[in-house]
Design an enzyme around this catalytic site. Structure first.
Site, PDB file in Angstrom:
ATOM      1  CB  SER A 120     -13.547  56.521  17.361  1.00 50.81           C
ATOM      2  OG  SER A 120     -12.726  57.403  17.309  1.00 50.81           O
ATOM      3  CE1 TYR A 147     -16.924  57.981  14.246  1.00 51.21           C
ATOM      4  CE2 TYR A 147     -15.729  60.039  16.199  1.00 51.21           C
ATOM      5  CZ  TYR A 147     -15.840  58.298  15.045  1.00 51.21           C
ATOM      6  OH  TYR A 147     -14.670  58.058  14.820  1.00 51.21           O
ATOM      7  CE  LYS A 183     -10.763  61.636   7.615  1.00 55.49           C
ATOM      8  NZ  LYS A 183     -12.758  61.201   7.901  1.00 55.49           N
TER       9      LYS A 183
END
Length: 327
Positions: A120, A147, A183
């Protein structure tokens, strides 16, 4: 009975669904989808748009590979993870985003299976070190949230163990497009803006608190999901190309330009309201992100990225036809 050829974890998710659809368009449906549907009221609908051999819950899949199943598959796309940047439970993120990925990677390496995983752009933190996918920078990166930290942990593990010359990690930037309805708050700015326009006729954007950026002029590397998938599939048939690669357009665009493209696609006059940014965000807000895709291009991926306005038009056309069904 057909034998599975490809495993896609997160195959009922956003990028995963689009990846499976792209594989279907290439004539491939010998696919095992691994995911966790839970109580999400929308996510299961993504599976109605794709062809595959079987669906397996993520926890069951780990048990299967521990027992020696699926050693015959040719590739694993590991796109399944907790992608919620607001999650604070580090133990959960460790299990879901780090430990699970390690088990899959080791299984793939032991069985000579192509392993391509989603890292990411969140690993880049505030961007003060730039956005280069040079491996030597990995130990220096400082993500801003748990995250991003969980994704950085896996990248660092692969780096320190010398696995990056055998597997592929992809740092997706701001991906938007079809099949992201499930999401929740993590859906793209494009989808949120579309919904605001439909509900109120206008879009609300944060004011800028940086002298170099006007209101709405904050910049992001927005990439259409079909481009992200195309770049991902590039590595499937090229086992000699490995490492971590940025997946973005390499051209940052403003939030205002994104929103204007949505109004244009809907044939509406722009109505933008600039609102105060919460105090807690102002000190850590990123005003600029842009993928350095030099390495991706040098690896041989030369397909042009879709221009933002064209991608938004395609996405809005999809939303106009399918929004009610998927929500």
């Amino acid at each position: 009975m057909n034998k599975p050829k490809i495993v896609v974890t997160g195959g009922a998710g956003f990028i995963g669904t689009n990846l499976v659809r792209a594989l279907n368009e290439l004539g491939e449906d010998r696919i095992i989808i691994v995911d966790h549907l839970g109580d999400n009221p929308v996510k299961w609908k993504n599976l109605l748009s794709v062809k595959f051999l079987d669906y397996i819950d993520r926890d069951d899949f780990i048990l299967y590979i521990q027992r020696g199943h699926f050693t015959e598959v040719e590739a694993i796309f590991h796109l399944g993870a907790c992608s919620d940047t607001t999650v604070k439970d580090l133990d959960y993120l460790y299990r879901t985003n780090f430990h699970y990925a390690k088990q899959l990677a080791l299984f793939a390496l032991e069985n000579n299976i192509r392993f391509i995983y989603a890292s990411s752009a969140a690993t880049y933190g505030d961007g003060s070190l730039g956005f280069s996918d040079d491996h030597d920078l990995i130990p220096q990166l400082k993500p801003l949230n748990p995250y991003g930290f969980s994704k950085q942990l896996f990248d660092f593990w692969a780096y320190t163990n010398g696995f990056l010359d055998k597997i592929v990690g992809l740092k997706y930037f701001n991906v938007f497009g079809e099949y992201e309805f499930h999401k929740g708050e993590m859906r793209s700015v494009a989808l949120k803006a579309y919904e605001q326009i439909k509900q109120t006729g206008k879009v609300r954007l944060f004011k800028s608190y940086h002298p170099d950026y006007p209101d709405g002029g904050q910049l992001r590397d927005f990439i259409y999901v079909k481009d992200a998938v195309s770049a991902t599939l590039f590595f499937l048939e090229r086992p000699d190309i490995n490492g971590i690669f940025n997946v973005g357009t390499g051209k940052a665009k403003s939030f205002k330009s994104l929103v204007l493209a949505i109004f244009s696609a809907l044939n509406l006059s722009p109505q933008i309201e600039y609102i105060d940014m919460p105090e807690k965000l102002r000190g850590q807000y990123q005003y600029f992100t842009q993928a350095d895709i030099t390495k991706l291009r040098k690896a041989g991926y030369t397909t042009p990225m879709t221009e933002l306005e064209v991608a938004i038009k395609n996405y809005v056309d999809f939303l106009e036809k399918n929004y009610s069904f998927y929500t």
